[in-house]
Design a protein around this motif. Sequence first.
Motif, PDB file in Angstrom:
ATOM      1  N   ILE A 147       0.725  -1.185  -0.041  1.00  0.00           N
ATOM      2  CA  ILE A 147      -0.172   0.227   0.084  1.00  0.00           C
ATOM      3  C   ILE A 147       0.777   1.228  -0.059  1.00  0.00           C
ATOM      4  O   ILE A 147       0.503   2.211  -0.778  1.00  0.00           O
ATOM      5  CB  ILE A 147      -0.932   0.001   1.191  1.00  0.00           C
ATOM      6  N   ILE A 148       1.898   1.557   0.865  1.00  0.00           N
ATOM      7  CA  ILE A 148       2.615   2.445   0.854  1.00  0.00           C
ATOM      8  C   ILE A 148       3.499   2.610  -0.345  1.00  0.00           C
ATOM      9  O   ILE A 148       3.526   3.798  -0.925  1.00  0.00           O
ATOM     10  CB  ILE A 148       3.816   2.266   1.970  1.00  0.00           C
ATOM     11  N   ASP A 149       4.055   1.428  -1.088  1.00  0.00           N
ATOM     12  CA  ASP A 149       4.396   1.861  -2.387  1.00  0.00           C
ATOM     13  C   ASP A 149       3.507   2.288  -3.471  1.00  0.00           C
ATOM     14  O   ASP A 149       3.851   3.055  -4.151  1.00  0.00           O
ATOM     15  CB  ASP A 149       5.158   0.474  -2.885  1.00  0.00           C
ATOM     16  N   ALA A 150       2.458   1.722  -3.238  1.00  0.00           N
ATOM     17  CA  ALA A 150       1.331   2.310  -4.235  1.00  0.00           C
ATOM     18  C   ALA A 150       0.987   3.865  -4.192  1.00  0.00           C
ATOM     19  O   ALA A 150       0.768   4.480  -5.028  1.00  0.00           O
ATOM     20  CB  ALA A 150      -0.001   1.425  -4.236  1.00  0.00           C
ATOM     21  N   VAL A 151       1.100   4.177  -2.944  1.00  0.00           N
ATOM     22  CA  VAL A 151       0.871   5.703  -2.667  1.00  0.00           C
ATOM     23  C   VAL A 151       1.776   6.463  -3.015  1.00  0.00           C
ATOM     24  O   VAL A 151       1.697   7.566  -3.507  1.00  0.00           O
ATOM     25  CB  VAL A 151       0.406   5.710  -1.057  1.00  0.00           C
ATOM     26  N   ARG A 152       3.114   5.947  -2.607  1.00  0.00           N
ATOM     27  CA  ARG A 152       4.378   6.916  -3.097  1.00  0.00           C
ATOM     28  C   ARG A 152       4.533   7.109  -4.475  1.00  0.00           C
ATOM     29  O   ARG A 152       5.419   7.784  -5.052  1.00  0.00           O
ATOM     30  CB  ARG A 152       5.557   6.490  -2.145  1.00  0.00           C
ATOM     31  N   LEU A 161      -5.410   2.633  -7.571  1.00  0.00           N
ATOM     32  CA  LEU A 161      -5.011   1.728  -7.237  1.00  0.00           C
ATOM     33  C   LEU A 161      -4.515   1.840  -5.585  1.00  0.00           C
ATOM     34  O   LEU A 161      -4.965   0.770  -4.941  1.00  0.00           O
ATOM     35  CB  LEU A 161      -3.440   1.191  -7.916  1.00  0.00           C
ATOM     36  N   ALA A 162      -3.908   2.921  -5.205  1.00  0.00           N
ATOM     37  CA  ALA A 162      -3.453   3.009  -4.035  1.00  0.00           C
ATOM     38  C   ALA A 162      -4.554   3.004  -3.055  1.00  0.00           C
ATOM     39  O   ALA A 162      -4.563   2.347  -1.840  1.00  0.00           O
ATOM     40  CB  ALA A 162      -2.400   4.198  -3.690  1.00  0.00           C
ATOM     41  N   TYR A 163      -5.662   4.013  -3.434  1.00  0.00           N
ATOM     42  CA  TYR A 163      -6.672   4.464  -2.137  1.00  0.00           C
ATOM     43  C   TYR A 163      -7.690   3.091  -2.287  1.00  0.00           C
ATOM     44  O   TYR A 163      -8.279   3.106  -1.009  1.00  0.00           O
ATOM     45  CB  TYR A 163      -7.084   5.485  -2.769  1.00  0.00           C
ATOM     46  N   LEU A 180       0.857   0.762   9.853  1.00  0.00           N
ATOM     47  CA  LEU A 180       1.079   1.166   8.705  1.00  0.00           C
ATOM     48  C   LEU A 180       1.744   2.470   8.649  1.00  0.00           C
ATOM     49  O   LEU A 180       2.431   2.818   8.019  1.00  0.00           O
ATOM     50  CB  LEU A 180      -0.347   1.500   8.056  1.00  0.00           C
ATOM     51  N   LEU A 181       1.286   3.421   9.561  1.00  0.00           N
ATOM     52  CA  LEU A 181       1.981   4.852   9.594  1.00  0.00           C
ATOM     53  C   LEU A 181       3.227   4.724  10.044  1.00  0.00           C
ATOM     54  O   LEU A 181       4.327   5.474   9.819  1.00  0.00           O
ATOM     55  CB  LEU A 181       1.058   5.512  10.416  1.00  0.00           C
ATOM     56  N   ARG A 182       3.472   3.607  10.999  1.00  0.00           N
ATOM     57  CA  ARG A 182       5.037   3.534  11.546  1.00  0.00           C
ATOM     58  C   ARG A 182       5.934   3.208  10.407  1.00  0.00           C
ATOM     59  O   ARG A 182       6.805   3.733  10.277  1.00  0.00           O
ATOM     60  CB  ARG A 182       4.913   2.649  12.841  1.00  0.00           C
ATOM     61  N   MET A 183       5.346   2.243   9.360  1.00  0.00           N
ATOM     62  CA  MET A 183       6.145   1.861   8.427  1.00  0.00           C
ATOM     63  C   MET A 183       6.352   3.086   7.441  1.00  0.00           C
ATOM     64  O   MET A 183       7.507   3.288   6.946  1.00  0.00           O
ATOM     65  CB  MET A 183       5.630   0.573   7.612  1.00  0.00           C
ATOM     66  N   ALA A 184       5.247   3.787   7.147  1.00  0.00           N
ATOM     67  CA  ALA A 184       5.319   4.830   6.323  1.00  0.00           C
ATOM     68  C   ALA A 184       6.357   6.193   6.499  1.00  0.00           C
ATOM     69  O   ALA A 184       6.623   6.761   5.648  1.00  0.00           O
ATOM     70  CB  ALA A 184       4.133   5.372   6.216  1.00  0.00           C
ATOM     71  N   ARG A 185       6.721   6.246   7.925  1.00  0.00           N
ATOM     72  CA  ARG A 185       7.630   7.199   8.399  1.00  0.00           C
ATOM     73  C   ARG A 185       8.852   6.911   7.538  1.00  0.00           C
ATOM     74  O   ARG A 185       9.693   7.959   7.386  1.00  0.00           O
ATOM     75  CB  ARG A 185       7.912   7.025   9.691  1.00  0.00           C
ATOM     76  N   PRO A 193       0.590  11.809   2.581  1.00  0.00           N
ATOM     77  CA  PRO A 193      -0.778  11.724   1.751  1.00  0.00           C
ATOM     78  C   PRO A 193      -1.437  10.410   2.415  1.00  0.00           C
ATOM     79  O   PRO A 193      -2.639  10.275   2.489  1.00  0.00           O
ATOM     80  CB  PRO A 193      -0.309  11.056   0.335  1.00  0.00           C
ATOM     81  N   LEU A 194      -0.674   9.257   3.016  1.00  0.00           N
ATOM     82  CA  LEU A 194      -1.332   8.291   3.602  1.00  0.00           C
ATOM     83  C   LEU A 194      -1.957   8.462   4.911  1.00  0.00           C
ATOM     84  O   LEU A 194      -3.012   8.289   5.057  1.00  0.00           O
ATOM     85  CB  LEU A 194      -0.408   7.212   3.805  1.00  0.00           C
ATOM     86  N   ARG A 195      -1.288   9.416   5.711  1.00  0.00           N
ATOM     87  CA  ARG A 195      -2.025   9.982   6.793  1.00  0.00           C
ATOM     88  C   ARG A 195      -3.064  10.838   6.765  1.00  0.00           C
ATOM     89  O   ARG A 195      -4.352  10.631   7.336  1.00  0.00           O
ATOM     90  CB  ARG A 195      -0.834  11.061   7.551  1.00  0.00           C
ATOM     91  N   GLU A 196      -3.244  11.746   5.651  1.00  0.00           N
ATOM     92  CA  GLU A 196      -4.413  12.526   4.961  1.00  0.00           C
ATOM     93  C   GLU A 196      -5.756  11.428   4.706  1.00  0.00           C
ATOM     94  O   GLU A 196      -6.899  11.819   4.894  1.00  0.00           O
ATOM     95  CB  GLU A 196      -3.994  13.300   4.107  1.00  0.00           C
ATOM     96  N   ALA A 197      -5.367  10.358   3.954  1.00  0.00           N
ATOM     97  CA  ALA A 197      -6.152   9.650   3.515  1.00  0.00           C
ATOM     98  C   ALA A 197      -6.813   8.973   4.567  1.00  0.00           C
ATOM     99  O   ALA A 197      -8.221   8.562   4.602  1.00  0.00           O
ATOM    100  CB  ALA A 197      -5.516   8.550   2.584  1.00  0.00           C
ATOM    101  N   LEU A 198      -5.963   8.265   5.566  1.00  0.00           N
ATOM    102  CA  LEU A 198      -6.538   7.698   6.823  1.00  0.00           C
ATOM    103  C   LEU A 198      -7.542   8.790   7.784  1.00  0.00           C
ATOM    104  O   LEU A 198      -8.427   7.887   8.260  1.00  0.00           O
ATOM    105  CB  LEU A 198      -5.191   7.053   7.465  1.00  0.00           C
ATOM    106  N   GLU A 199      -7.112   9.862   7.562  1.00  0.00           N
ATOM    107  CA  GLU A 199      -8.167  10.792   8.402  1.00  0.00           C
ATOM    108  C   GLU A 199      -9.576  10.781   7.522  1.00  0.00           C
ATOM    109  O   GLU A 199     -10.344  10.976   8.451  1.00  0.00           O
ATOM    110  CB  GLU A 199      -7.373  12.156   8.542  1.00  0.00           C
TER     111      GLU A 199
END
Length: 202
Positions: A147-152, A161-163, A180-185, A193-199
Amino acid sequence: MGSADRSETESAPLGILPATFSYSQALEAGLSEWQLYQLRDQGIIEPVGRGLYRRHDADGADIDLIEVAHRAPSATLCLTTALARHGLTDEIPSRIDAALPRGRHRPATTAPVAWHWFDPATFEIGRTELQLDPDTSIGLYSAERSIIDAVRLRHREGPDLAYAALRRWLRRGNASPAKLLRMARQFPRAERPLREALEILL
């Protein structure tokens, strides 16, 4: 010696070879080039790719992935291919998405592969192994890493695809946004963008 006995003697070294083996491994095991081609012509082995063979008595496996694993041991399934493996997309990729550490040589394969080069410093993050047969495995990124790779890489792969994968992942009982966010750091282009999508989605 009858033809059956001669065939059995000639193919005897085949028993010590793994299910999938290279031309050089066959020679090291004691098979001559002529014997190798005879085994191929008799249907006892089948070509997987150039200089790569698989025993006909081996259990069924994804031959394309077998070839990729043998050509590039560090290859790791990623993006759409990995998301499909994790049940996070309905897309059926026409090519295998496989990542290599940046700087590695792209191997030639008969299998259809879309090669991607990832930063060596983060290449192992979220990397697991997918067993293809008793002798062969290939790298597979975890659902979170995929998921992280699809977002970045959404500018290349498309944001849908990502969302869509993120939404499907969140519906699972064991999904952990904190994990997920720990890995995304460790991937600056993905964290915000991942944090914003999760919110929005939570």
